[in-house]
Design a protein around this motif. Structure first.
Motif, mmCIF file in Angstrom:
data_model
loop_
_atom_site.group_PDB
_atom_site.id
_atom_site.type_symbol
_atom_site.label_atom_id
_atom_site.label_comp_id
_atom_site.label_asym_id
_atom_site.label_seq_id
_atom_site.Cartn_x
_atom_site.Cartn_y
_atom_site.Cartn_z
ATOM 1 N N ASP A 289 -29.280 19.672 55.185
ATOM 2 C CA ASP A 289 -28.155 19.501 55.887
ATOM 3 C C ASP A 289 -27.976 18.116 56.887
ATOM 4 O O ASP A 289 -26.655 17.858 56.750
ATOM 5 C CB ASP A 289 -28.071 20.864 56.910
ATOM 6 N N ASN A 319 -27.053 25.794 56.411
ATOM 7 C CA ASN A 319 -25.815 26.272 56.907
ATOM 8 C C ASN A 319 -25.025 26.804 55.660
ATOM 9 O O ASN A 319 -24.672 26.222 54.716
ATOM 10 C CB ASN A 319 -25.142 24.822 57.299
ATOM 11 N N LYS A 321 -21.866 27.886 55.438
ATOM 12 C CA LYS A 321 -20.497 26.867 55.409
ATOM 13 C C LYS A 321 -20.822 26.206 54.333
ATOM 14 O O LYS A 321 -20.051 25.762 53.323
ATOM 15 C CB LYS A 321 -19.969 26.619 56.479
ATOM 16 N N ASN A 322 -21.832 25.223 54.466
ATOM 17 C CA ASN A 322 -22.210 23.886 53.581
ATOM 18 C C ASN A 322 -22.447 24.469 52.209
ATOM 19 O O ASN A 322 -22.117 23.816 51.216
ATOM 20 C CB ASN A 322 -23.202 23.131 54.523
ATOM 21 N N LEU A 324 -21.582 27.150 50.578
ATOM 22 C CA LEU A 324 -20.246 27.677 50.198
ATOM 23 C C LEU A 324 -19.523 26.652 49.615
ATOM 24 O O LEU A 324 -18.960 26.707 48.579
ATOM 25 C CB LEU A 324 -19.583 28.757 51.002
ATOM 26 N N ALA A 325 -19.314 25.737 50.665
ATOM 27 C CA ALA A 325 -18.528 24.609 49.935
ATOM 28 C C ALA A 325 -19.117 23.795 48.939
ATOM 29 O O ALA A 325 -18.391 23.473 47.861
ATOM 30 C CB ALA A 325 -18.215 23.614 51.226
ATOM 31 N N ASP A 352 -20.287 35.279 51.362
ATOM 32 C CA ASP A 352 -19.095 35.874 51.963
ATOM 33 C C ASP A 352 -18.474 36.804 50.733
ATOM 34 O O ASP A 352 -18.012 36.302 49.700
ATOM 35 C CB ASP A 352 -17.984 34.844 52.035
ATOM 36 N N HIS A 355 -15.067 36.056 48.984
ATOM 37 C CA HIS A 355 -15.294 34.704 48.423
ATOM 38 C C HIS A 355 -16.082 34.840 47.148
ATOM 39 O O HIS A 355 -15.540 34.444 45.994
ATOM 40 C CB HIS A 355 -15.738 33.740 49.139
#
Length: 460
Positions: A289, A319, A321-322, A324-325, A352, A355
């Motif tokens: 990260d 993280n 969010k990281n 998933l991105a 998610d 998603h």
């Protein structure tokens, strides 16, 4: 006929003085019942200077039946990993090795005595090590193949081996040198001579030898800090293959002493594979990260193998969010294998649910069979069911790829009453399905859904 001294851990003449049945942990070579044959040694040419040896015989076409009171010439090797010699103090032998009655072994004993007479100070192991080196240096494929099976039954004097290695390192062929180093360190990991040989290899002019030396460092019996220091120094090697191997070893096996900043510095390396290896080590140390900005460009690298390695490493960010991105970017990759890997990891993590569902639905419509198969397998393995997923799985029953149709049928079988809207699809495809397994799975799914519906109706 040459006697197999080099392939034997012990060679001796002995009288059979007792047999003993033992129960041991299940072993694929011997089974769970082992007969210990105890020999009183009268002459030892190789192995421990023991008065007695315990030897087991694997069942099969090479099995030999010993008789109490008879003397034999015995060639024996360690039993192996499942029932170790250290734990049970036992060797194995057979008539294929070729162990035989002493009265029939005149030719073999004459050959052993001849070899012993040639050996320096009568030490057979010294002679065998010298011959092993000669085979390695020969360049002859047959002799090389023979040499590759020697090291782990040799009992070399480490200082003698180091002397030979030092001489060979001056003009030896790099591939053979690399193998020689790894084999020698495996044989004498705790001896100063093995450390000296490794230092020679780490400074060798050939990058191939220096690269092999990175793995030899792993086998040395040294503390973690010293091991990590060797790899850290090699991370500055002029050759990218050496730097790549060193940073992988440093991150994976030197972790107690590894510096993430030292590893992260190689994310700026001019070589793509070195950067990918550095990222892999950061992932192993759970330190992606804080270096995400420097690492993300690898996901867009023109070479597939670099993007694939980057996706694998970057999917282990802390993280969500990281993560998933990164995985979503991987799912948009032009290469089907990377898209499939992204789908598998997204379903595995399911960070998610909405998603995940959207990605799986898109994956089931992917033009590549591998991606669709991965999507249907992920739905099955992770039990990701919803109304939209159910409808998409129903459409997958008509897929051109057999594995997808099979997977769809398995998924429907597990969905129970959720599969009710798909019953017409099942009944239709069963009539025309050409793959026997797919048809069987579809018929099973139909019966299972109908059974769950009957149970539901009784409850209602």
């Amino acid at each position: 006929m040459p006697v197999p001294i080099s392939a034997s851990d012990a060679v001796f003449v002995g009288e059979l003085i007792s047999t003993d049945h033992r129960d041991v942990p299940e072993n694929e070579l011997l089974g769970s019942k082992v007969v210990w044959n105890t020999f009183r040694a009268t002459e030892i040419w190789k192995g421990d200077e023991a008065k007695e040896f315990r030897v087991a015989v694997p069942p099969g076409e090479c099995e030999i039946n010993f008789e109490l009171g008879e003397s034999y010439l015995v060639f024996a090797t360690p039993l192996g990993q499942n029932v170790s010699r250290q734990e049970f103090d036992v060797l194995i032998t057979s008539q294929c090795m070729p162990t035989k009655e002493l009265s029939l072994a005149a030719e073999e004993i004459a050959e052993i005595k001849r070899l012993k007479a040639e050996a320096p100070n009568g030490n057979l192991d010294h002679l065998l090590v010298e011959r092993w080196f000669e085979d390695l240096k020969s360049g002859d494929d047959t002799r090389l193949e023979h040499a590759y099976h020697w090291p782990f039954s040799l009992r070399p004097d480490p200082n003698q081996s180091l002397t030979l290695i030092e001489a060979y390192f001056e003009d030896g062929e790099p591939t053979q040198l690399g193998y020689l180093l790894e084999a020698f360190v495996s044989m004498a990991a705790d001896h100063p001579a093995a450390h000296a040989a490794t230092r020679l290899a780490l400074a060798h002019p050939s990058a191939l030898v220096r690269e092999k030396a990175q793995h030899a460092v792993l086998n040395l019996e040294i503390d973690d800090a010293e091991r990590a220091a060797h790899w850290r120094e090699s991370m500055e090697d002029p050759d990218p293959k050496v730097r790549s191997r060193a940073v992988r070893m440093y991150g994976h096996f030197g972790r107690l002493s590894a510096s993430t900043e030292d590893i992260a510095a190689l994310l700026q390396d001019p070589d793509d594979n070195v950067r990918a290896s550095a990222l892999n080590s950061l992932a192993h140390l759970r330190s992606v990260d804080e270096h995400l900005t420097e690492a993300l460009p690898l996901l867009s690298h023109p070479e597939y193998s670099i993007r694939s390695r980057a996706l694998e490493s970057l999917s282990y960010t802390e993280n969500p969010k990281n993560t998933l991105a990164v995985l979503t970017q991987g799912f948009e990759d032009s290469h089907q294998a990377i898209r499939a890997s992204a789908v598998r990891r997204i379903a595995q993590l399911n960070l998610d649910p909405a998603h995940t569902e959207a990605i799986l639905l898109k994956a089931l419509e992917d033009p590549e069979n591998n991606v669709r198969s991965t999507a249907i397998s992920s739905i099955n393995q992770r039990k990701i069911y919803s109304d939209l997923i159910t409808l998409a799985v129903g459409e997958a029953l008509f897929d051109s790829e057999t594995h997808v149709r099979q997977g769809a049928a398995e998924a429907l079988s597990r969905m129970g009453v959720l599969g009710e809207p798909i019953l017409p699809n099942l009944e239709q495809q069963i009539l025309v399905e050409t793959d026997e397994r797919a048809k069987f799975l579809m018929e099973s799914a139909l019966k299972e859904i109908q059974k769950k519906l009957r149970e539901k109706n009784r409850r209602d």
